[in-house]
Design a protein around this motif. Structure first.
Motif, short mmCIF file in Angstrom:
data_model
loop_
_atom_site.label_atom_id
_atom_site.label_comp_id
_atom_site.label_asym_id
_atom_site.label_seq_id
_atom_site.Cartn_x
_atom_site.Cartn_y
_atom_site.Cartn_z
N SER A 105 -19.88 -12.11 -10.33
CA SER A 105 -20.50 -13.01 -9.25
C SER A 105 -20.42 -12.09 -7.84
O SER A 105 -19.58 -11.14 -7.83
N THR A 106 -21.54 -12.07 -7.05
CA THR A 106 -21.63 -11.33 -5.93
C THR A 106 -22.23 -12.25 -4.74
O THR A 106 -22.62 -13.40 -4.74
N SER A 107 -21.93 -11.84 -3.41
CA SER A 107 -22.32 -12.60 -2.24
C SER A 107 -23.77 -12.70 -2.03
O SER A 107 -24.34 -13.57 -1.43
N ALA A 108 -24.76 -11.75 -2.86
CA ALA A 108 -26.02 -11.84 -2.84
C ALA A 108 -26.47 -11.45 -4.16
O ALA A 108 -25.55 -10.67 -4.62
N PRO A 109 -27.36 -11.87 -5.10
CA PRO A 109 -27.77 -11.49 -6.27
C PRO A 109 -28.08 -9.89 -6.19
O PRO A 109 -28.76 -9.48 -5.30
N LYS A 135 -19.95 -8.42 -1.57
CA LYS A 135 -18.56 -8.99 -2.01
C LYS A 135 -18.89 -9.21 -3.61
O LYS A 135 -19.45 -9.73 -4.00
N VAL A 136 -17.91 -8.53 -4.37
CA VAL A 136 -17.81 -8.54 -5.79
C VAL A 136 -16.92 -9.14 -6.33
O VAL A 136 -15.58 -8.99 -6.06
N THR A 137 -16.92 -9.99 -7.44
CA THR A 137 -15.76 -10.45 -8.23
C THR A 137 -16.09 -10.21 -9.62
O THR A 137 -17.20 -10.79 -9.93
N LEU A 138 -15.28 -9.77 -10.34
CA LEU A 138 -15.27 -9.79 -11.81
C LEU A 138 -14.23 -10.62 -12.39
O LEU A 138 -13.10 -10.43 -12.15
N HIS A 159 -10.97 -9.38 -10.60
CA HIS A 159 -10.77 -8.27 -9.90
C HIS A 159 -11.85 -8.70 -8.63
O HIS A 159 -13.01 -8.81 -9.17
N SER A 160 -11.58 -8.51 -7.57
CA SER A 160 -12.58 -8.55 -6.33
C SER A 160 -12.48 -7.45 -5.48
O SER A 160 -11.24 -6.96 -4.96
N PHE A 161 -13.53 -7.03 -5.08
CA PHE A 161 -13.51 -5.75 -3.98
C PHE A 161 -15.00 -6.24 -2.98
O PHE A 161 -15.91 -6.82 -3.38
N THR A 162 -14.92 -5.25 -2.15
CA THR A 162 -16.10 -5.22 -1.14
C THR A 162 -16.74 -3.99 -1.11
O THR A 162 -16.06 -2.88 -1.23
N VAL A 163 -18.20 -3.82 -1.14
CA VAL A 163 -19.00 -2.54 -0.72
C VAL A 163 -18.91 -2.41 0.66
O VAL A 163 -19.39 -3.14 1.43
#
Length: 330
Positions: A105-109, A135-138, A159-163
């Motif tokens: 899931s991401t903050s925008a597609p 923002k990305v969540t696996l 796992h969540s991280f940010t670009v």
């Protein structure tokens, strides 16, 4: 100066899912099922047997994960893939199911896909670079999922991280120059020396794996020579090292080539002056893309570190079991 044997395992181990944790979960489940069965035993043995609860997951050894990168909480560059490494091989027949349980899931597609580099490594990358700020969540919902070889997941992981900022570097081997851009604007131009005709640098785009303030580099560790009388022998500890490939490509300062910008001065690495090397080291982060052009060696393989974007989109999809997907939004 030269290349060093891969430190990828060390770099990734920080984000490893410990095998003991997964195995412990499996053992606890087996004990619980046994205890429930024993507790239900009464005078009517046939009735108690039919009333025994089903196991919480299929029997079999656990499917373990060795690493998931990036680390949760990390801020990474726009070319950083998500890389999941399994401890044991995953059968081809199970890969599509596993991909569907590795939910993003991401903050925008974002349009992207998983790609199997081997039976144990699967990476997800966008079709193009990540948009800065994503923002990305696996959610790896692998509990009870089979690897097709008799093993089953015993955990789910998140796992969540940010670009972060869009920082990109381009290296021209014949031009002996390197340019660094931020959000498309040129920030700095620096003189470089790259690999020689005998030991050329890799071409293509390689995302930064990691960086270290000092790395010991030896010709023996990368198979060039262990003979101290050989002119290609070296054993040096060098500063400000930005790591690009498992095979040992770095961008760094070399005492053997202190004033780059005029010749071929390395065994495959990219040399900067001391001040430029320190600046670049402090400026870049894991996942920032570095694109090298003009070297006769050809592109680095996609799994030689994080060179995922060296594959075209059609090549990427060719080894995706479930195919292209658009992420859901968080």
């Amino acid at each position: 100066m030269g290349r060093i044997k891969s430190n990828l395992g060390v770099a990734l181990l920080v984000g490893a899912i410990l095998a003991s944790a997964s195995a412990c979960g499996g053992n606890a489940s087996a004990s619980a099922a046994k205890s429930s069965s024993q507790a239900g035993t009464g005078s009517n043995s046939g009735s108690s047997a039919s009333a025994s609860p089903s196991p919480t997951r299929p029997p079999g050894p656990p499917m373990l994960l060795n690493t998931i990168t990036p680390l949760t909480g990390a801020s990474v560059g726009v070319a950083m893939p998500i890389s999941v490494v399994f401890t044991n091989p995953v059968a081809s027949s199970a890969r599509a199911t596993i991909e569907r349980h590795l939910k993003l899931s991401t903050s925008a597609p974002v349009n992207g896909a998983w790609h199997w580099f081997s039976s144990t490594r699967v990476d997800w990358r966008p079709e193009k670079h990540w948009p800065s700020g994503t923002k990305v969540t696996l959610n790896a919902a692998l509990d009870g999922v089979s690897d097709g070889n008799g093993r089953y997941g015993t955990h789910s992981y998140q796992h969540s991280f940010t670009v972060g900022a869009d920082v990109e570097a381009t290296v021209s081997v014949p031009g002996h120059s390197m340019k660094v851009y931020r959000d498309g604007s040129l920030v700095r131009t620096m003189p470089i020396d790259a690999g020689s005709p005998s030991f050329p640098s890799w071409d293509g785009t390689m995302a930064v794996i990691d960086k270290q303030s000092e790395v010991r580099m030896t010709s023996c560790s990368v198979g060039i020579t262990c003979d101290k009388s050989n002119p290609n022998f070296y054993d040096l500890t060098l500063p400000w090292d930005v790591h690009l490939t498992n095979s040992g490509t770095y961008i760094h300062y070399s005492t053997g080539d202190p004033y780059p910008g005029h010749s071929y001065g390395s065994h495959g690495c990219v040399h900067l002056s001391l001040s430029d090397a320190k600046w670049f080291y402090n400026y870049v982060k894991q996942g920032d893309p570095v694109t090298i052009t003009g070297s006769p060696r050809g592109k680095a393989a996609g799994d030689n570190g994080y060179a995922d974007f060296n594959l075209s989109w059609s090549q990427w999809l060719a080894d995706s079991a479930a195919g292209q997907q658009t992420t859901g939004t968080a």
